[in-house]
Design a protein around this motif. Structure first.
Motif, short mmCIF file in Angstrom:
data_model
loop_
_atom_site.label_atom_id
_atom_site.label_comp_id
_atom_site.label_asym_id
_atom_site.label_seq_id
_atom_site.Cartn_x
_atom_site.Cartn_y
_atom_site.Cartn_z
N GLY A 109 -9.91 -15.11 -1.54
CA GLY A 109 -10.05 -13.70 -1.19
C GLY A 109 -10.01 -12.84 -2.43
N ILE A 110 -9.60 -11.60 -2.27
CA ILE A 110 -9.49 -10.66 -3.38
C ILE A 110 -8.14 -10.88 -4.05
CG2 ILE A 110 -9.60 -8.24 -4.05
CD1 ILE A 110 -11.01 -7.71 -1.35
N GLU A 111 -8.13 -10.97 -5.37
CA GLU A 111 -6.91 -11.31 -6.10
C GLU A 111 -5.72 -10.43 -5.72
OE1 GLU A 111 -8.04 -10.92 -10.21
OE2 GLU A 111 -9.26 -9.16 -9.74
N HIS A 112 -5.95 -9.13 -5.54
CA HIS A 112 -4.84 -8.22 -5.28
C HIS A 112 -4.36 -8.26 -3.83
CE1 HIS A 112 -5.61 -6.95 -9.26
NE2 HIS A 112 -6.72 -6.30 -8.99
N ILE A 113 -5.03 -9.01 -3.00
CA ILE A 113 -4.56 -9.26 -1.63
C ILE A 113 -3.96 -10.66 -1.54
CG2 ILE A 113 -5.30 -9.56 0.76
CD1 ILE A 113 -7.15 -7.21 0.42
N CYS A 350 -9.90 -4.39 -2.06
CA CYS A 350 -8.47 -4.52 -2.35
C CYS A 350 -7.71 -3.26 -1.98
CB CYS A 350 -8.25 -4.87 -3.83
SG CYS A 350 -8.78 -3.62 -5.02
N THR A 351 -8.42 -2.19 -1.67
CA THR A 351 -7.79 -0.94 -1.23
C THR A 351 -7.51 -0.96 0.27
OG1 THR A 351 -9.07 0.21 -2.92
CG2 THR A 351 -7.99 1.58 -1.26
N ASN A 352 -8.45 -1.45 1.04
CA ASN A 352 -8.34 -1.38 2.51
C ASN A 352 -8.88 -2.61 3.20
OD1 ASN A 352 -8.90 2.08 2.17
ND2 ASN A 352 -7.09 1.24 3.16
N GLY A 409 -13.86 -11.50 0.28
CA GLY A 409 -14.32 -11.29 -1.09
C GLY A 409 -14.37 -9.80 -1.40
N CYS A 410 -14.66 -9.49 -2.64
CA CYS A 410 -14.77 -8.08 -3.03
C CYS A 410 -15.97 -7.40 -2.37
CB CYS A 410 -14.87 -7.96 -4.55
SG CYS A 410 -13.34 -8.37 -5.42
N CYS A 427 -23.49 5.24 2.01
CA CYS A 427 -22.50 4.34 2.59
C CYS A 427 -21.16 5.03 2.79
CB CYS A 427 -22.30 3.13 1.67
SG CYS A 427 -21.16 1.89 2.30
N ALA A 428 -20.61 4.86 3.99
CA ALA A 428 -19.22 5.24 4.26
C ALA A 428 -18.37 4.02 3.91
CB ALA A 428 -19.04 5.61 5.72
N SER A 429 -17.50 4.16 2.93
CA SER A 429 -16.85 2.99 2.34
C SER A 429 -15.34 3.18 2.21
CB SER A 429 -17.45 2.72 0.96
OG SER A 429 -16.86 1.61 0.34
N THR A 430 -14.60 2.09 2.46
CA THR A 430 -13.14 2.15 2.32
C THR A 430 -12.69 1.71 0.94
OG1 THR A 430 -12.77 -0.11 3.12
CG2 THR A 430 -12.90 1.63 4.77
N THR A 431 -13.60 1.68 -0.02
CA THR A 431 -13.30 1.18 -1.35
C THR A 431 -12.60 2.24 -2.21
OG1 THR A 431 -15.57 1.72 -1.98
CG2 THR A 431 -15.14 -0.53 -1.28
N ASN A 432 -12.56 2.03 -3.52
CA ASN A 432 -11.77 2.89 -4.39
C ASN A 432 -12.59 3.70 -5.39
OD1 ASN A 432 -12.36 0.68 -6.30
ND2 ASN A 432 -10.72 -0.38 -5.21
N ARG A 433 -13.87 3.38 -5.56
CA ARG A 433 -14.68 4.09 -6.55
C ARG A 433 -16.05 4.45 -5.99
NH1 ARG A 433 -12.56 0.55 -11.76
NH2 ARG A 433 -10.61 1.72 -11.91
N ASN A 434 -16.52 5.61 -6.40
CA ASN A 434 -17.80 6.13 -5.90
C ASN A 434 -18.71 6.53 -7.05
OD1 ASN A 434 -15.99 8.18 -6.58
ND2 ASN A 434 -16.84 9.64 -5.13
N PHE A 435 -18.57 5.86 -8.20
CA PHE A 435 -19.38 6.20 -9.36
C PHE A 435 -20.86 5.96 -9.08
CE2 PHE A 435 -15.51 4.31 -11.73
CZ PHE A 435 -14.77 5.46 -11.48
#
Length: 473
Positions: A109-113, A350-352, A409-410, A427-435
């Motif tokens: 999975g994602i390392e931070h989870i 890893c945020t949500n 996965g990420c 995209c409506a996203s639960t992630t952490n960055r919108n660059f």
């Protein structure tokens, strides 16, 4: 001298003081992924060095792995460059005796989870990783921070790092979060208020009655996103919620070992008279469902608000930044953000991507259907989260509604795998960055909570989740 929690953690892991601003800091755990470690192993071999403490290393394949809904044994990385990265990571881990959650591992999975759910993150630890969202571990009272690729070699060889000390910032939030809001809305409000550089150079400690009532997983979302305000670390004082979370997962801490650990962990707090360089105070009652409108996490607003007007920004720099962001996002100044149509919805990262996040989204989705023009996907943060969601019936809720139920996965958090936005897709996203280009070249990302993303999937546009209500099981 009274000390902050951050200062105590640094002091307890300082091998030597190098100068007024730098120490040699010991790492209890070092985590690696497939894209920030290859150069370090190459350098170790060139100098005929070994990994000093292999058992204090962990590796996870997470960013590059496809998340197609196939059996674990059939998970294959088709992209040649990505496949090479994964193979090299396995070869390096095999050679140096490092634990690896590989492509076909049931718990991948994602390392931070993965790391917290396996009981590897504990109060009082110092954890380093070649990924900026290592701040997540502050939710459990551990000092976690990202390191550069060149620093990975030093950690592997010495289990230490030359570390520049951070300042101390405290952010207090009191009160109960209003119905229909979550910690993702809270942290977006905070980042929007203090700015994307508002915590630059600081270790941030979150405290207050709001934080005290949050689950361990919700605290992880807070600490994960602190880096989007520039924070070098994020911390929350460990308490009974922390200890219960760790006790359920740290199988090696039993009996006398647990009591010894607790004796140490109970000392992990900022002393009453400790001095912070900067302090901020927020009222949880002011939190609304939030959504980002621009190309930086601090370009965020309540879903009920109007988009900013560059002409009213007050200076040329902010005028240009707002105008550029609106242009990239295809939005019009002073228009409502609500009812902006979306093409894609992504719930994960890893945020949500934890089980509590999926429960929040499923509560909105249950009994409803994804809007016809929307492609929506749920990507659990780990194999463990995926199995639990299936056991609880959450996966079926998503499938019945028309979501894609993916492998962990990420995924679409960043364009390093085949889950990417097409140019112009929103995209409506639960992630952490919108660059710009974060989720794919010319893709447009709106950050929001799992509940808000679920509402967008159902309605087909950015919606105020409070208007949908919650369908309980």
């Amino acid at each position: 001298m009274p000390s902050t929690l951050y200062q105590k953690l640094v002091a307890s892991h300082t091998v030597s003081r190098l100068d007024a601003q730098h120490v040699l800091l010991y790492a209890d755990l070092h985590i690696m992924n497939e894209y920030t470690s290859p150069q370090a192993f190459t350098a170790l071999r060139a100098q005929q060095r070994r990994v000093l403490r292999p058992r204090q290393q962990l590796a996870v394949v997470s960013h590059i792995i496809p998340t197609h809904p196939v059996n674990n044994a059939q998970r294959t990385i088709m992209d040649p460059a990505s496949s090479l990265q994964a193979r090299n990571l396995k070869r390096n881990c095999d050679e140096f005796g490092i634990r690896l959650f590989d492509t076909t591992d049931a718990d991948q999975g994602i390392e931070h989870i993965v790391a917290p759910e396996h009981g590897l993150i504990r109060p009082g630890m110092v954890v380093m990783c070649g990924d900026s969202h290592t701040t997540t571990y502050g939710a459990l009272g551990a000092l976690g921070f990202g390191v550069g690729t060149s620093e990975v070699e030093h950690i592997l060889a010495t289990q230490t790092l030359v570390y520049r000390l951070a300042g101390d910032m405290r952010i207090r939030i009191d009160g109960a979060l209003p119905l229909g809001t979550s910690v993702k809305d809270l942290i977006l409000l905070i980042i929007g208020s203090i700015g994307a550089q508002g915590a630059r150079g600081y270790a941030v400690e979150f405290c207050g009655t709001t934080i005290a009532t949050l689950s361990a997983e919700a605290r992880m979302t807070m600490c994960n996103m602190a880096v989007e305000a520039g924070a070098r670390a994020a911390l929350i004082q460990p308490d009974r919620i922390t200890f219960d979370y760790v006790a359920a997962r740290a199988q090696d801490l039993r009996g006398a070992a647990w009591e010894q650990a607790m004796t140490s962990w109970r000392e992990l707090y900022s002393d009453p008279d400790a001095q912070f360089d900067v302090e901020h105070v927020f009222d949880a009652a002011e939190v609304e469902p939030y959504v980002t409108w621009g190309t930086s996490p601090d370009q965020a607003m309540p879903v009920t608000g109007l988009l900013p007007d560059p002409a009213a920004s007050g200076n040329a720099h902010s005028h240009d930044a707002i105008a550029r962001a609106l242009d990239y996002m295809g939005l019009r100044a002073v228009a409502p953000i609500e009812r902006t149509p979306v093409d894609r919805v992504f719930i994960g990262s890893c945020t949500n991507g934890r089980i509590e996040d999926l429960r929040l989204a499923a509560a909105i989705v249950r009994g409803r259907s994804v809007a016809p023009a929307v492609r929506a996907m749920v990507v659990p943060g780990s194999g463990s989260v995926r199995r639990q969601a299936e056991q609880e019936g959450l996966a079926q809720v998503f499938l019945d509604a028309g979501f894609e139920w993916r492998q962990p996965g990420c995924s679409m958090c960043l364009a390093m795998n085949d889950d990417v936005l097409e140019p112009g897709e929103r995209c409506a996203s639960t992630t952490n960055r919108n660059f710009e280009g974060r989720q794919g070249r010319a893709g447009r990302t709106h950050l929001m909570s799992p509940a808000m993303a679920a509402a967008a999937a159902i309605t087909g546009y950015i919606a105020d989740v409070r208007k949908l209500g919650v369908h309980h099981a």
